[in-house]
Design a protein around this motif. Sequence first.
Motif, PDB file in Angstrom:
ATOM      1  N   GLN A 197       1.245  -1.371  -0.015  1.00  0.00           N
ATOM      2  CA  GLN A 197       0.457  -0.307  -0.235  1.00  0.00           C
ATOM      3  C   GLN A 197       1.051   1.274   0.202  1.00  0.00           C
ATOM      4  OE1 GLN A 197      -3.342   0.101   3.557  1.00  0.00           O
ATOM      5  NE2 GLN A 197      -3.721   1.822   2.483  1.00  0.00           N
ATOM      6  N   GLU A 213      -3.167 -14.866  -0.485  1.00  0.00           N
ATOM      7  CA  GLU A 213      -2.544 -15.279   0.591  1.00  0.00           C
ATOM      8  C   GLU A 213      -2.270 -13.322   1.253  1.00  0.00           C
ATOM      9  OE1 GLU A 213      -0.475 -17.701   0.549  1.00  0.00           O
ATOM     10  OE2 GLU A 213      -2.492 -19.713   0.339  1.00  0.00           O
ATOM     11  N   ASN A 214      -2.441 -12.260   0.690  1.00  0.00           N
ATOM     12  CA  ASN A 214      -1.297 -11.450   1.339  1.00  0.00           C
ATOM     13  C   ASN A 214      -2.546 -10.491   2.203  1.00  0.00           C
ATOM     14  OD1 ASN A 214      -1.036  -8.606   1.151  1.00  0.00           O
ATOM     15  ND2 ASN A 214       0.707  -9.245   0.871  1.00  0.00           N
ATOM     16  N   ALA A 215      -1.954 -10.011   3.808  1.00  0.00           N
ATOM     17  CA  ALA A 215      -2.556  -9.957   4.626  1.00  0.00           C
ATOM     18  C   ALA A 215      -3.268  -8.126   4.014  1.00  0.00           C
ATOM     19  CB  ALA A 215      -2.011  -9.145   5.569  1.00  0.00           C
ATOM     20  N   ILE A 216      -2.790  -7.782   3.421  1.00  0.00           N
ATOM     21  CA  ILE A 216      -3.225  -6.398   3.158  1.00  0.00           C
ATOM     22  C   ILE A 216      -4.645  -6.434   1.889  1.00  0.00           C
ATOM     23  CG2 ILE A 216      -3.439  -3.947   1.468  1.00  0.00           C
ATOM     24  CD1 ILE A 216      -0.027  -4.115   3.121  1.00  0.00           C
ATOM     25  N   LYS A 248      -6.473  -9.474   1.943  1.00  0.00           N
ATOM     26  CA  LYS A 248      -7.327 -10.297   2.943  1.00  0.00           C
ATOM     27  C   LYS A 248      -8.587  -8.585   3.424  1.00  0.00           C
ATOM     28  CE  LYS A 248      -4.800 -13.277   4.273  1.00  0.00           C
ATOM     29  NZ  LYS A 248      -5.125 -14.794   4.873  1.00  0.00           N
ATOM     30  N   GLU A 249      -7.725  -7.880   4.126  1.00  0.00           N
ATOM     31  CA  GLU A 249      -8.126  -6.719   4.667  1.00  0.00           C
ATOM     32  C   GLU A 249      -9.280  -5.765   4.329  1.00  0.00           C
ATOM     33  OE1 GLU A 249      -7.058  -3.084   7.526  1.00  0.00           O
ATOM     34  OE2 GLU A 249      -5.600  -4.240   6.962  1.00  0.00           O
ATOM     35  N   LYS A 250      -8.455  -5.897   3.002  1.00  0.00           N
ATOM     36  CA  LYS A 250      -9.046  -4.077   2.218  1.00  0.00           C
ATOM     37  C   LYS A 250      -9.050  -4.567   1.258  1.00  0.00           C
ATOM     38  CE  LYS A 250      -5.911  -1.185   4.832  1.00  0.00           C
ATOM     39  NZ  LYS A 250      -5.004  -0.208   4.403  1.00  0.00           N
ATOM     40  N   PRO A 285     -10.897  -7.666   0.295  1.00  0.00           N
ATOM     41  CA  PRO A 285     -11.194  -9.215   0.046  1.00  0.00           C
ATOM     42  C   PRO A 285     -12.264  -9.407  -0.954  1.00  0.00           C
ATOM     43  CG  PRO A 285     -12.534  -7.543   1.240  1.00  0.00           C
ATOM     44  CD  PRO A 285     -11.944  -6.954   0.892  1.00  0.00           C
ATOM     45  N   ASN A 313     -13.700   1.212   1.284  1.00  0.00           N
ATOM     46  CA  ASN A 313     -14.601   1.447   2.141  1.00  0.00           C
ATOM     47  C   ASN A 313     -15.770  -0.194   1.825  1.00  0.00           C
ATOM     48  OD1 ASN A 313     -13.714   3.221   3.816  1.00  0.00           O
ATOM     49  ND2 ASN A 313     -15.160   4.547   2.587  1.00  0.00           N
ATOM     50  N   ALA A 360     -15.039  -3.276   1.780  1.00  0.00           N
ATOM     51  CA  ALA A 360     -14.641  -4.940   2.515  1.00  0.00           C
ATOM     52  C   ALA A 360     -15.481  -5.163   3.075  1.00  0.00           C
ATOM     53  CB  ALA A 360     -13.216  -3.902   2.919  1.00  0.00           C
ATOM     54  N   LYS A 361     -15.639  -4.652   3.702  1.00  0.00           N
ATOM     55  CA  LYS A 361     -16.818  -5.330   4.853  1.00  0.00           C
ATOM     56  C   LYS A 361     -18.199  -6.178   3.875  1.00  0.00           C
ATOM     57  CE  LYS A 361     -20.102  -4.211   8.775  1.00  0.00           C
ATOM     58  NZ  LYS A 361     -20.842  -3.476   9.794  1.00  0.00           N
TER      59      LYS A 361
END
Length: 327
Positions: A61, A79-82, A84-86, A88, A220, A222-223
């Motif tokens: 990022q 599989e990258n954390a960024i 998956k979080e931002k 998905p 916004n 992601a959720k």
Amino acid sequence: MINFQYLRTTTAKSALALLSKDKNSKFLAGGTNLIDLMKRGVTAPEKLVDINHVPLKQIEQIGDKIVIGALASNTAVAENAIIKEKLPLLAMALNAGASAQLRNVATVGGNMMQRTRCGYFYDTEMPCNKRQPGSGCGALGGFNRMHAIFGTSDKCIAVHPSDMCVALIALDTIVVLASVKGERKISFKDFHRLAGDTPQLDNNLKADEMIIRLEISVNNLAKNSYYLKVRDRASYAFALVSVAAGMEISNNKITAIRLAMGGVAHKPWRLTASEDFLKGKEPSIENFKQAAKLAMTGAKGFGENDFKLQMAPNSIIEALTVAKSKA
């Protein structure tokens, strides 16, 4: 498969220099599609330029943008954390594609460049305007269960096979391309082409260019994101219909919405009319049904794929319903 020259390079500059010298050369990354095409005799490059050692595997990022290098593997991105979080939605789409073994070697750029899996395209004994312009389209009057219902022409009704690309068009991705003259950026929605009268052209990448990276603005969505893939079996199968859905919901209103489909057109299919309809409305089943109805404007079946005319809107409703349920 014909004999070919194999070269390896370690920089984008040298890769582009080699490409500019020989237009009948191809870049080799994961090779998960290219090698298949070469084995079948669908394509026969005289030179393969191995770009696996070019440093284009970053996933990071930078400010409000997420940058993904063209040579990052599908597995690394998913599989990258960024991601998956931002993003998905992108992770879900990637994990729905192919098999784990293929995702481990397939690259982002290669995924974008993959060609249709239409059986007539792969069978060199059959007519195919995509493979041999002017020869006809075998699928029009033949076996067309997997084929397009949107944006078709009398030259080609093949579909783009990627799951990843459906998420990328929904996420308003920017593609960064490079040539020996420098870089240029285009919107992901403008990267791939509809068949029209030139089905042999899958995208708007110029002959002397290569994909360098993708840029995706943080959002916004992601959720309330969901990727639905309807297919014949749970693994290693291409989509009959897929839907990428992402919503931002505030005070029971949809404040932002992204929708795209796969398995239905020659390119990833963005549902802008449905997005415009849903924005500002309640995330209700009634509104989802109306959005799905709007999405089907202009859809046309060709016999064996007529079932998609019902499967597609039902899939849109299901994807939106699941995305909403995450609130």
